[in-house]
Design a protein around this motif. Structure first.
Motif, PDB file in Angstrom:
ATOM      1  N   ARG A 178       0.838  -1.200   0.000  1.00  0.00           N
ATOM      2  CA  ARG A 178       0.000   0.000   0.000  1.00  0.00           C
ATOM      3  C   ARG A 178       0.875   1.253   0.000  1.00  0.00           C
ATOM      4  O   ARG A 178       0.551   2.262  -0.635  1.00  0.00           O
ATOM      5  N   LYS A 179       1.984   1.170   0.678  1.00  0.00           N
ATOM      6  CA  LYS A 179       2.885   2.319   0.775  1.00  0.00           C
ATOM      7  C   LYS A 179       3.465   2.676  -0.581  1.00  0.00           C
ATOM      8  O   LYS A 179       3.482   3.850  -0.979  1.00  0.00           O
ATOM      9  N   ILE A 180       3.927   1.693  -1.343  1.00  0.00           N
ATOM     10  CA  ILE A 180       4.516   1.981  -2.644  1.00  0.00           C
ATOM     11  C   ILE A 180       3.449   2.408  -3.654  1.00  0.00           C
ATOM     12  O   ILE A 180       3.682   3.258  -4.501  1.00  0.00           O
ATOM     13  N   LEU A 181       2.232   1.848  -3.516  1.00  0.00           N
ATOM     14  CA  LEU A 181       1.147   2.228  -4.428  1.00  0.00           C
ATOM     15  C   LEU A 181       0.673   3.667  -4.188  1.00  0.00           C
ATOM     16  O   LEU A 181       0.078   4.284  -5.079  1.00  0.00           O
ATOM     17  N   THR A 205      12.585   0.436 -18.363  1.00  0.00           N
ATOM     18  CA  THR A 205      11.796   1.561 -17.851  1.00  0.00           C
ATOM     19  C   THR A 205      10.938   1.135 -16.667  1.00  0.00           C
ATOM     20  O   THR A 205      10.870   1.826 -15.643  1.00  0.00           O
ATOM     21  N   VAL A 206      10.267  -0.014 -16.796  1.00  0.00           N
ATOM     22  CA  VAL A 206       9.404  -0.500 -15.711  1.00  0.00           C
ATOM     23  C   VAL A 206      10.238  -0.844 -14.488  1.00  0.00           C
ATOM     24  O   VAL A 206       9.855  -0.534 -13.347  1.00  0.00           O
ATOM     25  N   ASP A 207      11.391  -1.451 -14.712  1.00  0.00           N
ATOM     26  CA  ASP A 207      12.285  -1.772 -13.601  1.00  0.00           C
ATOM     27  C   ASP A 207      12.732  -0.495 -12.881  1.00  0.00           C
ATOM     28  O   ASP A 207      12.746  -0.436 -11.650  1.00  0.00           O
ATOM     29  N   TYR A 208      13.035   0.523 -13.669  1.00  0.00           N
ATOM     30  CA  TYR A 208      13.486   1.798 -13.098  1.00  0.00           C
ATOM     31  C   TYR A 208      12.389   2.459 -12.261  1.00  0.00           C
ATOM     32  O   TYR A 208      12.634   2.904 -11.130  1.00  0.00           O
ATOM     33  N   LEU A 209      11.167   2.507 -12.818  1.00  0.00           N
ATOM     34  CA  LEU A 209      10.106   3.207 -12.080  1.00  0.00           C
ATOM     35  C   LEU A 209       9.726   2.447 -10.814  1.00  0.00           C
ATOM     36  O   LEU A 209       9.391   3.057  -9.797  1.00  0.00           O
ATOM     37  N   PHE A 210       9.783   1.119 -10.857  1.00  0.00           N
ATOM     38  CA  PHE A 210       9.487   0.343  -9.642  1.00  0.00           C
ATOM     39  C   PHE A 210      10.494   0.681  -8.545  1.00  0.00           C
ATOM     40  O   PHE A 210      10.129   0.964  -7.398  1.00  0.00           O
ATOM     41  N   LYS A 211      11.777   0.646  -8.888  1.00  0.00           N
ATOM     42  CA  LYS A 211      12.819   0.904  -7.894  1.00  0.00           C
ATOM     43  C   LYS A 211      12.773   2.355  -7.412  1.00  0.00           C
ATOM     44  O   LYS A 211      13.062   2.636  -6.239  1.00  0.00           O
ATOM     45  N   LYS A 212      12.395   3.275  -8.305  1.00  0.00           N
ATOM     46  CA  LYS A 212      12.301   4.681  -7.921  1.00  0.00           C
ATOM     47  C   LYS A 212      11.217   4.874  -6.866  1.00  0.00           C
ATOM     48  O   LYS A 212      11.455   5.524  -5.830  1.00  0.00           O
ATOM     49  N   TYR A 213      10.041   4.288  -7.104  1.00  0.00           N
ATOM     50  CA  TYR A 213       8.952   4.450  -6.141  1.00  0.00           C
ATOM     51  C   TYR A 213       9.227   3.679  -4.852  1.00  0.00           C
ATOM     52  O   TYR A 213       8.818   4.116  -3.768  1.00  0.00           O
ATOM     53  N   ALA A 214       9.910   2.554  -4.951  1.00  0.00           N
ATOM     54  CA  ALA A 214      10.272   1.803  -3.749  1.00  0.00           C
ATOM     55  C   ALA A 214      11.202   2.640  -2.875  1.00  0.00           C
ATOM     56  O   ALA A 214      11.041   2.692  -1.643  1.00  0.00           O
ATOM     57  N   LYS A 215      12.146   3.311  -3.511  1.00  0.00           N
ATOM     58  CA  LYS A 215      13.081   4.159  -2.751  1.00  0.00           C
ATOM     59  C   LYS A 215      12.343   5.317  -2.090  1.00  0.00           C
ATOM     60  O   LYS A 215      12.594   5.654  -0.934  1.00  0.00           O
ATOM     61  N   GLN A 216      11.392   5.909  -2.822  1.00  0.00           N
ATOM     62  CA  GLN A 216      10.616   7.024  -2.264  1.00  0.00           C
ATOM     63  C   GLN A 216       9.740   6.559  -1.101  1.00  0.00           C
ATOM     64  O   GLN A 216       9.410   7.346  -0.210  1.00  0.00           O
ATOM     65  N   ALA A 217       9.375   5.274  -1.128  1.00  0.00           N
ATOM     66  CA  ALA A 217       8.562   4.708  -0.043  1.00  0.00           C
ATOM     67  C   ALA A 217       9.437   4.141   1.073  1.00  0.00           C
ATOM     68  O   ALA A 217       8.929   3.497   1.994  1.00  0.00           O
ATOM     69  N   SER A 218      10.755   4.383   0.964  1.00  0.00           N
ATOM     70  CA  SER A 218      11.727   3.889   1.959  1.00  0.00           C
ATOM     71  C   SER A 218      11.711   2.370   2.058  1.00  0.00           C
ATOM     72  O   SER A 218      11.834   1.790   3.145  1.00  0.00           O
ATOM     73  N   LEU A 219      11.542   1.725   0.907  1.00  0.00           N
ATOM     74  CA  LEU A 219      11.584   0.274   0.843  1.00  0.00           C
ATOM     75  C   LEU A 219      12.845  -0.122   0.074  1.00  0.00           C
ATOM     76  O   LEU A 219      13.018   0.284  -1.077  1.00  0.00           O
TER      77      LEU A 219
END
Length: 316
Positions: free
Chosen positions: A134-137, A244-258
């Motif tokens: 939920r946090k990353i979404l 691109t999809v790999d990049y955006l996943f990792k970007k949002y995970a980092k922003q969510a502190s995951l």
């Protein structure tokens, strides 16, 4: 031939250029059924040739056993996973086997190079908790087209357990209603189709994205499109790359502190959560497109397995 075996990142050597006088290479690649396999093996050969400095077709015939061992060591030192290293070595071996069959070379230089040990009993991808999902979404900015698209992509990964390549291949016509259910029809590994009914939240997110993006009636268009510097959406070549999809996943995970999570974590999380909530493993296997139930079991990281640890029973 460069015998120093020092990688030169600036030297981009195309496999087609390096073996342009060996048409068998094209036949070797054409023998794979999956575009993903072709891309993976082509990348592996490309990196190997770049590493050893092959710049002419005749130099391919001078590659030796030691070059492959040095390449393996280079991949290890670069932090590549054992599975990635083994895939690279398998690609080299596959190509040279083909060239031997066609009498282009005499020896398979990858033969005898030991593969890396891997854990065949479980998948290493980290499983996320529902709160972490939920946090990353919640991170993408849904006031922008990109944010709406990215949230729909993340939800597709978490609510279907699909592979990144399968998200990239989805077209508008692959999202439809049937017998009262919203369905996604994926192209999966091995060139097969995998049709599955999807969660209501994912259905809403995809519809919202299509309404804003405006290409919901373009059946031949890819479902998820680039947002910048892109041609008309009806262009069949316009799609997102796995990178691109790999990049955006990792970007949002980092922003969510995951940390330590990847798109593969979404697949592992989906399978584990489905099993945790008593979904039959046969249904999970079918949903994620595994040909064998043993593969699905490798993703099973239910909390019960931790709760049953014998460590909790020890008293000193």
């Amino acid at each position: 031939m460069n015998h120093d075996l020092i990688p030169n990142p600036k030297k981009e050597v195309s496999i087609l250029k390096a073996v342009k006088d060996v048409p068998e290479e094209l036949l070797w690649k054409a023998n794979f059924n999956s575009d993903n396999s072709i891309e993976t093996y082509d990348k592996a050969i490309h990196s190997f040739l770049s590493f050893i400095g092959v710049g002419a077709p005749e130099e391919l015939r001078q590659v030796e056993h030691g070059h492959v061992i040095a390449f393996k060591k280079y991949l290890q030192n670069s932090g590549c996973s054992p599975r990635t290293i083994n895939n690279r070595l398998s690609a080299i071996s596959s190509l040279f086997n083909h060239l031997i069959d066609k009498q282009v070379v005499k020896v398979n230089v990858a033969q005898g190079v030991r593969r890396m040990p891997v854990n065949a009993d479980r998948v290493e991808a980290k499983v996320m908790t529902p709160d972490e999902v939920r946090k990353i979404l919640s991170v993408p900015d849904t006031e922008t087209l990109k944010g709406i698209r990215d949230k729909a992509i993340l939800a597709t990964l978490f609510y279907t357990g699909c592979r990144v390549s399968e998200v990239c291949k989805l077209k508008v016509k692959d999202f439809y209603q049937e017998q009262g259910y919203h369905v996604l029809d994926f192209w999966v590994k091995g060139g097969k189709r995998n049709r599955l009914a999807i969660h209501q939240e994912l259905q809403i997110l995809i519809n919202s994205y299509l309404n804003v993006a405006g290409h919901g009636m373009e059946n031949s268009s890819y479902l998820f499109l680039p947002v910048r510097n892109a041609p008309n959406c009806s262009d069949p070549e316009r799609k997102l790359s796995r990178k691109t999809v790999d990049y955006l996943f990792k970007k949002y995970a980092k922003q969510a502190s995951l940390y330590g999570v990847t798109p593969h974590s979404a697949r592992a999380t989906f399978i584990t959560q489905a099993l945790e909530n008593n979904c039959p493993i046969e249904a999970v296997q079918k949903t994620v497109g595994h040909s064998q139930i043993k593969t699905t079991q490798m993703y099973d990281k239910r909390r019960t397995k931790y709760r049953e640890s014998a460590s909790f029973a020890v008293r000193y």
